[in-house]
Scaffold this motif. Structure first.
Motif, mmCIF file in Angstrom:
data_model
loop_
_atom_site.group_PDB
_atom_site.id
_atom_site.type_symbol
_atom_site.label_atom_id
_atom_site.label_comp_id
_atom_site.label_asym_id
_atom_site.label_seq_id
_atom_site.Cartn_x
_atom_site.Cartn_y
_atom_site.Cartn_z
ATOM 1 N N UNK A 322 -20.335 -9.291 63.222
ATOM 2 C CA UNK A 322 -21.240 -8.974 61.847
ATOM 3 C C UNK A 322 -21.596 -7.480 62.093
ATOM 4 N N UNK A 323 -21.611 -6.952 63.103
ATOM 5 C CA UNK A 323 -22.012 -5.470 63.271
ATOM 6 C C UNK A 323 -20.719 -4.611 63.160
ATOM 7 N N UNK A 324 -19.529 -5.210 63.125
ATOM 8 C CA UNK A 324 -18.440 -4.105 63.285
ATOM 9 C C UNK A 324 -17.596 -4.484 62.346
ATOM 10 N N UNK A 325 -17.224 -5.419 61.631
ATOM 11 C CA UNK A 325 -16.537 -5.510 60.333
ATOM 12 C C UNK A 325 -17.023 -5.162 59.117
ATOM 13 N N UNK A 326 -16.320 -4.341 58.086
ATOM 14 C CA UNK A 326 -17.101 -3.953 57.093
ATOM 15 C C UNK A 326 -16.814 -5.183 55.892
ATOM 16 N N UNK A 327 -17.940 -5.046 54.839
ATOM 17 C CA UNK A 327 -17.878 -5.820 53.917
ATOM 18 C C UNK A 327 -17.243 -5.338 52.527
ATOM 19 N N UNK A 328 -17.051 -6.173 51.464
ATOM 20 C CA UNK A 328 -16.769 -5.936 50.254
ATOM 21 C C UNK A 328 -17.240 -4.323 49.678
ATOM 22 N N UNK A 329 -18.587 -4.605 50.058
ATOM 23 C CA UNK A 329 -19.497 -3.394 49.478
ATOM 24 C C UNK A 329 -19.219 -2.112 50.090
ATOM 25 N N UNK A 330 -18.975 -2.268 51.563
ATOM 26 C CA UNK A 330 -18.656 -1.212 52.475
ATOM 27 C C UNK A 330 -17.151 -0.411 52.177
ATOM 28 N N UNK A 331 -16.266 -1.206 51.571
ATOM 29 C CA UNK A 331 -14.934 -1.007 51.427
ATOM 30 C C UNK A 331 -15.100 -0.314 50.048
ATOM 31 N N UNK A 332 -15.825 -0.963 48.905
ATOM 32 C CA UNK A 332 -15.787 -0.392 47.684
ATOM 33 C C UNK A 332 -16.535 1.140 47.608
ATOM 34 N N UNK A 333 -17.486 1.295 48.574
ATOM 35 C CA UNK A 333 -18.173 2.637 48.511
ATOM 36 C C UNK A 333 -17.199 3.653 49.249
ATOM 37 N N UNK A 334 -16.672 3.244 50.332
ATOM 38 C CA UNK A 334 -15.621 4.207 50.942
ATOM 39 C C UNK A 334 -14.439 4.716 49.747
ATOM 40 N N UNK A 335 -14.085 3.407 49.082
ATOM 41 C CA UNK A 335 -12.957 3.928 48.070
ATOM 42 C C UNK A 335 -13.452 4.675 47.041
ATOM 43 N N UNK A 336 -14.902 4.647 46.340
ATOM 44 C CA UNK A 336 -15.236 5.299 45.371
ATOM 45 C C UNK A 336 -15.634 6.635 45.894
ATOM 46 N N UNK A 337 -16.168 6.875 47.239
ATOM 47 C CA UNK A 337 -16.505 8.029 47.808
ATOM 48 C C UNK A 337 -15.353 8.855 47.805
ATOM 49 N N UNK A 338 -14.167 8.387 48.523
ATOM 50 C CA UNK A 338 -12.855 9.048 48.535
ATOM 51 C C UNK A 338 -12.296 9.606 47.449
#
Length: 371
Positions: A322-338
């Protein structure tokens, strides 16, 4: 008992009475912030969720037809399990692709004991295979069925790794050309060669098989060269399936990848087929998807990821996941930031493959093929 810490200053909190329901209240003496201590059972829910996913248990057999189970585990579907980097060098690695219809394919690499890596893409191409290989140390031998783009990626990432083409896949390719009950004499002889290929287990039998195959080529060279005129005026091979089987077999023999497992340089017995990944990986994965049929494409991909991760060499406990793997929100934020910081880049860095996000979560009336 776990004593909570203040979310503001990080100091240890002290007991501060109880609520009207009898729940323990905590208070920080430094900043005066109070809170109610609640037990986080998400790790237990994740353990139960993974046990259900990797078993044949059906939701319809659960209390309430699984409605409570779905409600409690909805947030767990947001996690994305990704494969670790494998630094250990293995003597043999098996690779194959599990197709989810025509929408996606999950590329998997494994050994006799564990799953080493997985990667999702639109199709089997060199870019996808390269992404999978780049996270795994080059083995001595890789067993493959000759998927598209694999050889190009291997030359780039595993240049010193020997290749063993799956003998059973070669046998099936020949069977596709001849059928199981051929009528033409050339097809009948090639069918016998295909059956003899499965019995070539020694260097002597392998050399004899190659000699018999070369005799077949010389004997039926003129027969295979026959062409027939089509209605549009072009000429095509009369026996196109036999010609295709001949060309593919000739290429495998020219590359010396049909009997790599019989080379003298190996200290251990090398496999000749991809049966390990077909029977121990792909078969259970297909059964899991059948047991839990009805899932969306995203959840089918995640289910395969979870199964592969739980069969990897060192899976973490649920609390650590739970502390290691990203969630859908984490990936979406990374995608938009990039995307905001790389407007001029030709490709956008993101988790996994573009299929995971751009193809599944971004719907447009236009075709977007990243691969």
């Amino acid at each position: 008992m776990n004593i909570p810490r203040c979310e503001v200053c990080g100091l240890v909190m002290t007991r501060y009475g109880y609520t009207s329901r009898g729940t323990q209240r905590w208070r920080c003496r430094a900043c005066g912030v109070s809170r109610v201590g609640r037990i986080d059972n998400t790790a237990k829910l994740l353990e139960r969720f993974l046990k259900w996913l990797t078993s044949g248990e059906l939701q319809k057999n659960m209390p309430g037809a699984g409605r409570t189970f779905r409600r409690k585990n909805e947030r767990l579907w947001q996690l994305w399990p990704f494969c670790p980097v494998v630094d250990e060098v293995h003597p043999v690695v098996f690779v194959d692709g599990l197709h989810l219809g025509r929408q996606a394919v999950v590329l998997i690499a494994c050994t006799n004991e564990h799953v080493l890596g997985w990667y999702v893409a639109r199709s089997e191409n060199s870019r996808a295979w390269g992404a999978l290989m780049s996270r795994i140390a080059p083995p001595d031998v890789v067993v493959t069925d000759g998927s598209g783009g694999f050889e190009k990626a291997r030359r780039q990432h595993w240049p010193d790794t020997s290749v063993q083409r799956c003998v059973f896949h070669v046998f099936m390719n020949l069977t596709t050309a001849t059928t199981r009950h051929p009528r033409l004499p050339a097809s009948q002889e090639l069918r016998q060669l295909a059956l003899a290929l499965l019995k070539a287990k020694t260097p002597q039998s392998a050399r004899q098989w190659i000699r018999d195959y070369m005799d077949w080529l010389r004997r039926w060279e003129a027969f295979l060269a026959q062409r027939t005129a089509t209605p549009n005026g072009t000429l095509e091979y009369t026996h196109a399936r036999l010609v295709k089987a001949r060309n593919s077999t000739n290429k495998i023999l020219a590359d010396k990848r049909l009997f790599t497992f019989l080379d003298d340089e190996w200290d251990i017995t090398m496999p000749s087929t991809n049966n390990r990944i077909e029977g121990a990986i792909n078969a259970p994965l297909r059964q899991m998807l059948r047991d839990h049929r009805g899932m969306s494409l995203t959840r089918r991909i995640k289910a395969i990821f979870w199964w592969c991760y739980m069969h990897s060499p060192n899976p973490l406990p649920p609390a650590q996941l739970l502390k290691t793997f990203p969630t859908d929100s984490d990936i979406e934020n990374t995608y938009h930031h990039a995307r905001q910081h790389h407007q001029t880049a030709t490709s956008i860095p993101q988790w996994g493959d573009a299929i995971v996000w751009a193809e599944i979560h971004h719907t447009t009336p236009y075709t977007n093929r990243w691969d």
